[in-house]
Design a protein around this motif. Structure first.
Motif: not given
Length: 217
Positions: A39-64
């Protein structure tokens, strides 16, 4: 003696089968229930996915958008999709909510909404500065002071129109049937929201309508 031996063998066989079945069921239950580690491994995996997507959006979103704005939007999306009764309020939204639940605020006394992407007066509140100035339902607000409303949200427009009592504001509106835009110079005042309305129907029925819950109900 022979019968006794057979009884003992039969009893031991039954015990062995019972133990085997219990062990099998226990193993199945353990397999069906994930361990704390998984369960803890699944939780960390989900958080890592969110962090990765957030980083991509922060870098490439058109509204700065800043990281704080992205986090706020993420929380708004999370809570709005959770159930029908949950929501996330940032400081601005919370301050607006407190103003609404106080039952009075400094402003003009109009309800506004978006119609065909235009900031439109839904209705002026009777007896308020906007009503006395002559504003009507259906008026399209083009400018607040010298600021265009074309790319303005309702929240931004309401924030600008609200203000300290006795302070002035100018609205430029388009009204159906009028060839030229109309300009209104309005002095803000305390707007008291009547949240409970009553009337008598047929002489023996009291109709009560509660439009909102605030401190003055």
């Amino acid at each position: 003696m022979k019968n006794t031996k057979m009884m003992v063998v039969g009893f031991l066989s039954a015990v062995a089968v019972s133990v085997a079945l219990s062990t099998s069921l226990l193993a199945k239950n353990n397999a069906a229930e994930p361990s704390e580690a998984s369960l803890e491994a699944s939780r960390l995996q989900s958080l890592a996915k969110f962090t990765k997507v957030l980083g991509i959006v922060e870098q490439y979103n058109v509204d700065n958008l800043t990281i704080d704005q992205l986090i706020d939007k993420s929380l708004q999306g999370l809570l709005s999709n959770l159930d029908a009764h949950s929501t996330y309020l940032d400081k601005k939204s919370y301050d607006n909510l407190k103003t609404q639940t106080d039952g009075e605020f400094g402003g003009l006394g109009i309800t506004v909404g978006m119609r065909d992407n235009a900031l439109t007066v839904i209705a002026p509140i009777e007896g308020t500065p906007a009503d006395k100035a002559g504003m009507k339902a259906g008026d399209i607000i083009l400018k607040i002071n010298d600021q265009s409303t074309l790319s303005m949200t309702i929240d931004d427009a309401v924030s600008i129109m609200r203000g300290a009592p006795k302070t002035p504001i100018d609205l430029t509106v388009v009204r159906k049937g009028e060839a030229e835009p109309l300009k209104f110079h309005i002095i803000r005042d305390i707007i008291t929201v009547e949240s409970v309305y009553t009337r008598t129907i047929g002489g023996n029925i009291l109709y009560i309508r509660v439009t909102s819950f605030d401190k003055k109900v």
